[in-house]
Design a protein around this motif. Sequence first.
Motif, PDB file in Angstrom:
ATOM      1  N   THR A 356      53.921   7.049 -11.279  1.00  0.00           N
ATOM      2  CA  THR A 356      53.643   5.679 -10.974  1.00  0.00           C
ATOM      3  C   THR A 356      52.119   5.365 -11.395  1.00  0.00           C
ATOM      4  O   THR A 356      51.448   6.154 -10.516  1.00  0.00           O
ATOM      5  N   VAL A 357      51.650   4.407 -11.796  1.00  0.00           N
ATOM      6  CA  VAL A 357      50.503   3.853 -11.912  1.00  0.00           C
ATOM      7  C   VAL A 357      50.275   2.498 -11.565  1.00  0.00           C
ATOM      8  O   VAL A 357      51.170   1.667 -11.588  1.00  0.00           O
ATOM      9  N   GLU A 358      48.981   1.950 -11.737  1.00  0.00           N
ATOM     10  CA  GLU A 358      48.931   0.651 -11.261  1.00  0.00           C
ATOM     11  C   GLU A 358      48.078  -0.007 -12.469  1.00  0.00           C
ATOM     12  O   GLU A 358      47.176   0.223 -13.151  1.00  0.00           O
ATOM     13  N   VAL A 359      48.822  -1.388 -12.615  1.00  0.00           N
ATOM     14  CA  VAL A 359      48.288  -2.113 -13.837  1.00  0.00           C
ATOM     15  C   VAL A 359      47.855  -3.430 -13.399  1.00  0.00           C
ATOM     16  O   VAL A 359      48.680  -4.198 -12.874  1.00  0.00           O
ATOM     17  N   ALA A 360      46.600  -3.938 -13.249  1.00  0.00           N
ATOM     18  CA  ALA A 360      46.256  -5.309 -12.989  1.00  0.00           C
ATOM     19  C   ALA A 360      46.906  -5.462 -11.347  1.00  0.00           C
ATOM     20  O   ALA A 360      47.427  -6.495 -10.996  1.00  0.00           O
ATOM     21  N   SER A 405      47.417   4.526 -20.487  1.00  0.00           N
ATOM     22  CA  SER A 405      46.099   4.965 -20.367  1.00  0.00           C
ATOM     23  C   SER A 405      45.708   5.425 -18.887  1.00  0.00           C
ATOM     24  O   SER A 405      45.045   6.537 -18.819  1.00  0.00           O
ATOM     25  N   ALA A 406      46.261   4.649 -17.897  1.00  0.00           N
ATOM     26  CA  ALA A 406      46.249   5.130 -16.612  1.00  0.00           C
ATOM     27  C   ALA A 406      46.765   6.385 -16.319  1.00  0.00           C
ATOM     28  O   ALA A 406      46.095   7.051 -15.512  1.00  0.00           O
ATOM     29  N   TRP A 407      47.776   6.693 -16.987  1.00  0.00           N
ATOM     30  CA  TRP A 407      48.454   7.946 -16.587  1.00  0.00           C
ATOM     31  C   TRP A 407      47.608   9.050 -17.395  1.00  0.00           C
ATOM     32  O   TRP A 407      47.359  10.199 -16.629  1.00  0.00           O
ATOM     33  N   ARG A 408      47.185   8.869 -18.378  1.00  0.00           N
ATOM     34  CA  ARG A 408      46.373  10.076 -19.086  1.00  0.00           C
ATOM     35  C   ARG A 408      44.908  10.031 -18.314  1.00  0.00           C
ATOM     36  O   ARG A 408      44.357  11.224 -18.397  1.00  0.00           O
ATOM     37  N   GLY A 409      44.505   9.006 -17.643  1.00  0.00           N
ATOM     38  CA  GLY A 409      43.249   9.064 -16.757  1.00  0.00           C
ATOM     39  C   GLY A 409      43.582   9.728 -15.429  1.00  0.00           C
ATOM     40  O   GLY A 409      42.815   9.571 -14.574  1.00  0.00           O
ATOM     41  N   GLU A 410      45.000  10.260 -15.249  1.00  0.00           N
ATOM     42  CA  GLU A 410      45.074  10.766 -13.990  1.00  0.00           C
ATOM     43  C   GLU A 410      45.152   9.851 -12.849  1.00  0.00           C
ATOM     44  O   GLU A 410      44.934  10.318 -11.810  1.00  0.00           O
ATOM     45  N   GLY A 411      45.585   8.608 -13.009  1.00  0.00           N
ATOM     46  CA  GLY A 411      45.539   7.585 -11.963  1.00  0.00           C
ATOM     47  C   GLY A 411      46.760   7.458 -11.663  1.00  0.00           C
ATOM     48  O   GLY A 411      47.465   6.401 -11.202  1.00  0.00           O
ATOM     49  N   ALA A 412      47.770   8.527 -11.868  1.00  0.00           N
ATOM     50  CA  ALA A 412      49.202   8.302 -11.282  1.00  0.00           C
ATOM     51  C   ALA A 412      49.501   9.155 -10.147  1.00  0.00           C
ATOM     52  O   ALA A 412      48.850  10.025  -9.778  1.00  0.00           O
ATOM     53  N   ARG A 413      50.619   8.597  -9.282  1.00  0.00           N
ATOM     54  CA  ARG A 413      51.026   9.207  -8.315  1.00  0.00           C
ATOM     55  C   ARG A 413      51.567  10.417  -8.673  1.00  0.00           C
ATOM     56  O   ARG A 413      52.112  10.514  -9.936  1.00  0.00           O
ATOM     57  N   PRO A 414      51.933  11.491  -7.868  1.00  0.00           N
ATOM     58  CA  PRO A 414      52.421  12.670  -8.372  1.00  0.00           C
ATOM     59  C   PRO A 414      53.796  12.309  -8.793  1.00  0.00           C
ATOM     60  O   PRO A 414      54.700  11.699  -8.604  1.00  0.00           O
ATOM     61  N   PRO A 415      54.098  13.211  -9.962  1.00  0.00           N
ATOM     62  CA  PRO A 415      55.280  13.108 -10.481  1.00  0.00           C
ATOM     63  C   PRO A 415      56.515  13.467  -9.711  1.00  0.00           C
ATOM     64  O   PRO A 415      56.340  14.542  -8.902  1.00  0.00           O
TER      65      PRO A 415
END
Length: 420
Positions: A356-360, A405-415
Motif C-alpha cells: 500500500t502506498v499513498e498518492v495525494a 513510482s511511490a512503490w519503487r521509492g520504497e514508500g510502501a507499507r510492508p507487503p
Amino acid sequence: MDRAGVGGDHRARATAQRSPAGVVTVGHVDPFSGASGDLLLAAVVDAGVEAGAVVEMLGGLALEGWELVAEPVTRAGLAATQVSVRTREERVVRTWPNVRELLAQARLPEPVRSRALSAFRRLAEVEAKLHRQQLERVHFHELGALDAIVDVVGVCAGLHLLGARSLSCAPVALGTGMTRTEHGLLPVPAPAVLELLRGAPTMATGETAELCTATGAALLAEWVDHWGPMPSLVIDRVGYGAGGRELRRPGLLRLVVGQPAEGRPPRQALLLEATVDDLPGELVPALLDALRRAGADDAWVRPVHGHRGRPALEVACVADPQHGEGLRRLLFTETTALGVRGRVVDRWTLDLEWATVEVAGQPVRLKIGRLGGSVVNVAPDHGDCAAAAAAAALPLQEVFARARSAWRGEGARPPGPLPA
C-alpha cells in the motif's frame, strides 16, 4: 531424545534452517501412509526446522501443561523423526469460539495465526455440517484437546519457519474399519476427514486403521494449493515424520523441500466454456461478476462465429476444480447456453503479494508479482486508483504512475498476502 520444551518455560533459541533470502521454497507432501498433525509436524522437524524453534513460537499460546518431545526413530529401515505432545491437561472440551479466542489473543506471527485459525475454522464448519449444529455451538472434543491445538499451531509454525511459499500433495492414503470417538463408533475414513478432503485425490489401502485424521486433513486442506504428483523441483531436503503405530506399510509421511525447477509449479485448474449467439450484451458484465463471486479466478467473453456462421459470444472462466459444479450451474441459469464444455488445465501464477502506498494523501494498493524472488510486475489496484483520482482531481493515468513510482521509492507499507 530431544525434549524440545515445556509449556510455560520456552527458553529455546534454536532457529530453522531457512532458505536464503529471495529463494522461493516449495514443499511436497507424500502421505503414502496417511496424514495427521503429529506426522506433519515430525516431517517438518526432520526436514530441518529445529523443534526448539517451534516450541519457542508455540510459547505465544496462553497454554501450559504440555511438552513437545522429538526423537530419532527408524521405520522400515529409514531414519525418521517422531514428535509427540505430552500433556497434563484433564479432559477439557473447547468450543469453536474458545479456540478462536485463544488463537486471536496468542502472540504468534500473523501468517501462523491466520493459517491455524483457518484450519480450525474448517474443522468447525465440518463439525457443524455433520452434526447439524450452529457454528458458534460446535464443541471440539478430541480436536480441541491441548495436544491437537499444539499439533495444528506447531505445523503452521514449522512451515512458516521453513519459509514454505507453496505446498503440493500426492494422493492421501486412507484406511478402513471403525474408530471410537466421543460420538461413538464411526466408520473409517471418519466423516470429517472425507468432508475436509473434498476435491483432493485419495488412495484406498485396505489398512484396518485410521490413517488420516481430521487434524491432518484440515492442515492439508488449508496449506495445499496443488494436488497431484510432485512438481519439478530442485530438491534441497527430505524429511520423514514417523507415527507411533505398527502398520503393514511404513508408518511415515514424507516432506520434500526445494525450489521450483522451472519457475512456480503449476496448479490444476478447471476451464469452462459455453458458446451463445442470443445473449443480450447488457447481461454480460453481471454474468462475469457472478462467475467471479462463485469462485472463478478469472472470467471473460470473446466474439466467435457460432451455429450457421452467426456472430456469437464464447463465455469462459477458469477456477479451482472444487468450484466446477456451481460455475456450471451459473452458466446454465445466467446465459442461454444449452451445453458447457470443460477441461482440466495447468495454471501458472506469479508469487503474489500486496503493498500500500499513498498518492495525494489517498491509499492505493498494488499487486506485486514475483518470479523466483524477483519482482516482474507491479499492478496498482484500479478501484483504489479511480477513488484517489476522483478525490484529488487527478488524471487516472497519473495516479497509476505515481503509485508505481511511490512503490519503487520504497514508500510502501510492508507487503503481505493478497486480500481475499
